[in-house]
Design a protein around this motif. Structure first.
Motif, PDB file in Angstrom:
ATOM      1  N   ASN A   1       0.847  -1.209   0.000  1.00  0.00           N
ATOM      2  CA  ASN A   1       0.000   0.000   0.000  1.00  0.00           C
ATOM      3  C   ASN A   1       0.876   1.251   0.000  1.00  0.00           C
ATOM      4  O   ASN A   1       0.924   1.978   0.996  1.00  0.00           O
ATOM      5  CB  ASN A   1      -0.895   0.021   1.247  1.00  0.00           C
ATOM      6  CG  ASN A   1      -1.764  -1.214   1.322  1.00  0.00           C
ATOM      7  OD1 ASN A   1      -2.621  -1.418   0.473  1.00  0.00           O
ATOM      8  ND2 ASN A   1      -1.510  -2.060   2.307  1.00  0.00           N
ATOM      9  N   PRO A   2       1.590   1.504  -1.089  1.00  0.00           N
ATOM     10  CA  PRO A   2       2.472   2.676  -1.096  1.00  0.00           C
ATOM     11  C   PRO A   2       1.663   3.967  -1.039  1.00  0.00           C
ATOM     12  O   PRO A   2       0.460   3.962  -1.348  1.00  0.00           O
ATOM     13  CB  PRO A   2       3.219   2.544  -2.428  1.00  0.00           C
ATOM     14  CG  PRO A   2       2.356   1.683  -3.278  1.00  0.00           C
ATOM     15  CD  PRO A   2       1.577   0.790  -2.367  1.00  0.00           C
ATOM     16  N   PRO A   3       2.294   5.092  -0.659  1.00  0.00           N
ATOM     17  CA  PRO A   3       1.570   6.360  -0.611  1.00  0.00           C
ATOM     18  C   PRO A   3       0.922   6.687  -1.957  1.00  0.00           C
ATOM     19  O   PRO A   3       1.492   6.373  -3.009  1.00  0.00           O
ATOM     20  CB  PRO A   3       2.672   7.380  -0.275  1.00  0.00           C
ATOM     21  CG  PRO A   3       3.761   6.568   0.333  1.00  0.00           C
ATOM     22  CD  PRO A   3       3.692   5.216  -0.280  1.00  0.00           C
ATOM     23  N   LYS A   4      -0.236   7.317  -1.897  1.00  0.00           N
ATOM     24  CA  LYS A   4      -0.953   7.662  -3.134  1.00  0.00           C
ATOM     25  C   LYS A   4      -0.896   9.166  -3.343  1.00  0.00           C
ATOM     26  O   LYS A   4      -0.726   9.903  -2.361  1.00  0.00           O
ATOM     27  CB  LYS A   4      -2.423   7.226  -3.018  1.00  0.00           C
ATOM     28  CG  LYS A   4      -2.571   5.728  -3.015  1.00  0.00           C
ATOM     29  CD  LYS A   4      -3.961   5.301  -2.578  1.00  0.00           C
ATOM     30  CE  LYS A   4      -3.974   3.840  -2.159  1.00  0.00           C
ATOM     31  NZ  LYS A   4      -3.088   3.510  -1.030  1.00  0.00           N
ATOM     32  N   PRO A   5      -1.054   9.622  -4.605  1.00  0.00           N
ATOM     33  CA  PRO A   5      -1.039  11.060  -4.841  1.00  0.00           C
ATOM     34  C   PRO A   5      -2.022  11.749  -3.895  1.00  0.00           C
ATOM     35  O   PRO A   5      -3.146  11.263  -3.709  1.00  0.00           O
ATOM     36  CB  PRO A   5      -1.497  11.188  -6.301  1.00  0.00           C
ATOM     37  CG  PRO A   5      -1.156   9.877  -6.920  1.00  0.00           C
ATOM     38  CD  PRO A   5      -1.246   8.844  -5.843  1.00  0.00           C
ATOM     39  N   GLY A   6      -1.555  12.839  -3.288  1.00  0.00           N
ATOM     40  CA  GLY A   6      -2.408  13.548  -2.321  1.00  0.00           C
ATOM     41  C   GLY A   6      -2.019  13.218  -0.891  1.00  0.00           C
ATOM     42  O   GLY A   6      -2.243  14.010   0.020  1.00  0.00           O
ATOM     43  N   ASP A   7      -1.402  12.034  -0.643  1.00  0.00           N
ATOM     44  CA  ASP A   7      -0.930  11.698   0.710  1.00  0.00           C
ATOM     45  C   ASP A   7       0.267  12.580   1.048  1.00  0.00           C
ATOM     46  O   ASP A   7       1.043  12.966   0.153  1.00  0.00           O
ATOM     47  CB  ASP A   7      -0.484  10.226   0.809  1.00  0.00           C
ATOM     48  CG  ASP A   7      -1.655   9.261   0.714  1.00  0.00           C
ATOM     49  OD1 ASP A   7      -2.808   9.742   0.740  1.00  0.00           O
ATOM     50  OD2 ASP A   7      -1.417   8.046   0.603  1.00  0.00           O
ATOM     51  N   VAL A   8       0.456  12.847   2.354  1.00  0.00           N
ATOM     52  CA  VAL A   8       1.537  13.747   2.776  1.00  0.00           C
ATOM     53  C   VAL A   8       2.911  13.235   2.337  1.00  0.00           C
ATOM     54  O   VAL A   8       3.777  14.003   1.923  1.00  0.00           O
ATOM     55  CB  VAL A   8       1.577  13.865   4.329  1.00  0.00           C
ATOM     56  CG1 VAL A   8       2.303  15.106   4.776  1.00  0.00           C
ATOM     57  CG2 VAL A   8       0.208  13.753   4.932  1.00  0.00           C
ATOM     58  N   SER A   9       3.083  11.920   2.420  1.00  0.00           N
ATOM     59  CA  SER A   9       4.415  11.381   2.135  1.00  0.00           C
ATOM     60  C   SER A   9       4.631  11.039   0.656  1.00  0.00           C
ATOM     61  O   SER A   9       5.697  10.552   0.281  1.00  0.00           O
ATOM     62  CB  SER A   9       4.652  10.136   2.991  1.00  0.00           C
ATOM     63  OG  SER A   9       3.556   9.256   2.836  1.00  0.00           O
ATOM     64  N   TYR A  10       3.610  11.276  -0.182  1.00  0.00           N
ATOM     65  CA  TYR A  10       3.702  10.800  -1.570  1.00  0.00           C
ATOM     66  C   TYR A  10       4.901  11.380  -2.327  1.00  0.00           C
ATOM     67  O   TYR A  10       5.661  10.646  -2.958  1.00  0.00           O
ATOM     68  CB  TYR A  10       2.404  11.105  -2.329  1.00  0.00           C
ATOM     69  CG  TYR A  10       2.478  10.647  -3.767  1.00  0.00           C
ATOM     70  CD1 TYR A  10       2.349   9.305  -4.082  1.00  0.00           C
ATOM     71  CD2 TYR A  10       2.728  11.562  -4.792  1.00  0.00           C
ATOM     72  CE1 TYR A  10       2.452   8.866  -5.388  1.00  0.00           C
ATOM     73  CE2 TYR A  10       2.829  11.125  -6.104  1.00  0.00           C
ATOM     74  CZ  TYR A  10       2.691   9.762  -6.398  1.00  0.00           C
ATOM     75  OH  TYR A  10       2.807   9.335  -7.688  1.00  0.00           O
ATOM     76  N   ALA A  11       5.058  12.706  -2.242  1.00  0.00           N
ATOM     77  CA  ALA A  11       6.093  13.357  -3.059  1.00  0.00           C
ATOM     78  C   ALA A  11       7.486  12.825  -2.731  1.00  0.00           C
ATOM     79  O   ALA A  11       8.267  12.492  -3.636  1.00  0.00           O
ATOM     80  CB  ALA A  11       6.032  14.875  -2.863  1.00  0.00           C
TER      81      ALA A  11
END
Ligand SMILES: Cc1ncc(COP(=O)(O)O)c(C=O)c1O
Length: 308
Positions: A175-185
């Motif tokens: 479940n990797p970070p998704k666009p919009g999640d804080v850690s995504y970038a």
């Protein structure tokens, strides 16, 4: 590890050769010849392991290759273990995308073929762009196994279950970070940087080594390895024989002693008689890798000249 497990449980291993000429693809002839060996040795084959993308060759199998192996296993009543731990390490996705063994099996099932084939697919957090053999976590997915077998497997697995650290890593992997999640970038930046470096090193090392006399190399399309062939002279083969070694073992021994660079001889993995290889990883950072290749190139030319 498969050989180790087989001998631990008192089984017997029969290996099949991959076809270097077709980018290390599967060859039905090689599978049939392994089956003949089983018959000659009085063995009943129970299971076939398919590693895709491959360690040590760095090859990614085609749809047709996977279909062939599934049909072969079905015809001969074998369980398929699809070891797909390098499924995200795909460097030429346009020409060699990752194709899941289960997906091919389900396609065949829709056509009424290979129904009931027993399949176990394996994945691990230690590859891809994450743990790289540090954290210990993985999962398996099965199709058509007898529930009694599943129950026994769960008993065995629970004895050596992944620890909390590995479970967290596995969860993050799935479940990797998704666009919009804080850690995504940040995650995307780090993931892409690691992936791009692996892809560029796979291409760079293969290109470099293909330019060295007496070496030839398929460009890896996946995994974390380059697996060049050493075209060893008769003199090198004989010198190795005197030390009770294969030519690639002599090459690797000389390489580590003279340069400190460690690679594994093809003899450790099994290879067609009369061919010699070594396996190197592409994990070293780009700068160190370029430096190592310079030292190695000098060693390589001296070694080839010595045994000319
Ligand atoms: C094809 C393949 N499967 C499985 C493994 C082991 O994975 P893990 O680190 O999760 O034990 C390796 C490790 O190198 C591998 O190359």
């Amino acid at each position: 590890m498969y050989n180790a497990a087989i001998s631990y449980y008192g089984g017997a291993e029969v290996s099949y050769d991959l076809d270097e000429e077709s980018n290390w693809g599967f060859s039905l002839a090689a599978l049939e010849s392994a089956l003949d060996e089983c018959r000659t040795r009085g063995l009943v084959p129970r299971c076939i392991v398919l590693t895709n993308p491959s360690n040590p060759t760095g090859a990614v199998q085609t749809y047709q290759d996977i279909q062939n192996i599934i049909e072969f296993a079905y015809k001969n009543n074998m369980l398929v273990i699809a070891d797909q731990v390098y499924q995200h390490n795909i460097y030429e996705p346009e020409t060699y995308p990752f194709i899941s063994c289960r997906q091919v099996m389900l396609d065949l099932n829709k056509q009424g073929k290979c129904q009931g084939l027993e399949l176990i697919s394996i994945n691990s957090v230690s590859k891809s762009c994450y743990g790289e053999c540090g954290r210990r976590g993985g999962y398996w997915q099965y199709e058509n196994l007898d529930p009694k077998v599943v129950s026994q497997l769960l008993d065995v697995i629970s004895i050596g279950a992944t620890n909390t650290d590995g479970m967290i890593a596995m969860d993050v992997y799935c479940n990797p970070p998704k666009p919009g999640d804080v850690s995504y970038a940040l995650w995307k930046k780090e993931y892409d940087a690691i992936f791009n470096a692996l892809q560029s090193k796979a291409r760079m090392v293969a290109k470099e080594m293909n330019g060295w006399e007496g070496l030839s190399c398929c460009v890896p399309t996946g995994a974390m390895y380059v697996y060049p062939r050493i075209h060893a002279s008769q003199k090198a083969v004989e010198a190795a024989k005197k030390l009770n070694k294969e030519a690639d073992e002599l090459y690797c021994k000389d390489l580590v002693e003279q340069t400190g660079i460690v690679v594994l001889p093809g003899a450790m993995f099994g290879q067609k008689a009369g061919t010699y290889h070594f396996r190197m990883t592409i994990l070293l950072n780009q700068g160190d890798m370029e430096e190592a290749l310079l030292t190695w190139k000098a060693f390589h030319h001296a070694w080839m000249t010595r045994y000319q």
